[in-house]
Design a protein around this motif. Structure first.
Motif: not given
Length: 170
Positions: A107-119
């Protein structure tokens, strides 16, 4: 706009002693929902990220429109047995129990930057599990965003220096 006025408090759900913050009245109101999503979107624009990672099910409600507005990829994280491809998993503690989350291993390539989102950010257990999942498959979590933060449960203690955006705080 006072978003708290659109959130219903339900005592003793799902078990005695828990005050459940029900977002369904907020998401039912188009203006309140739009205001909430736009508020979060404005706050997270200052971070450099490629993907939004959200847990089912209510996280999808917040994360999907953010992904659309910000033109970012969306990565669903689900309960066991719900994703069709090979997954990586993590166990975590909830305010009222234990659970397990899965993410596709690609789902995520090495080094990709992510924002975690939840309610809702309650104890921080779900967010920490999401962070561990992202890191297990090579991603980097740069920030997190929630509609609601339950500050009385001290979730920031668990998440250390992870930036947290939450327009509604209890």
């Amino acid at each position: 706009m006072d978003l708290k006025s659109y959130i219903r408090n339900i005592p003793d759900f799902p078990q005695k002693g828990v005050m459940f913050r029900d977002i369904t009245p907020l998401i039912k109101d188009p203006e309140a929902f739009k205001f909430a999503i736009n508020t979060i979107a404005e706050e997270v624009k200052k971070y450099d990220f490629d993907l939004i990672v959200c847990p089912e099910a209510r996280g999808f409600i917040i994360g999907a429109p953010l992904s659309y507005i910000l033109n970012k990829g969306f990565v669903p994280v689900r309960k066991p047995g719900k994703l069709p491809y090979k997954t990586v998993s993590d166990y975590y503690e909830l305010e009222y129990g234990k659970a397990e989350l899965h993410i596709h291993e690609d789902a995520i390539k090495p080094g990709q930057k992510v924002l975690i989102v939840d309610d809702v950010l309650a104890t921080g257990g779900t967010a920490l599990a999401l962070k561990r999942l992202v890191e297990k498959i090579g991603g980097e979590v740069v920030a997190s965003a929630f509609l609601i933060e339950l500050t009385y449960l001290n979730p920031r203690n668990l998440l250390n220096d992870l930036p947290i955006i939450a327009p509604v705080k209890y």
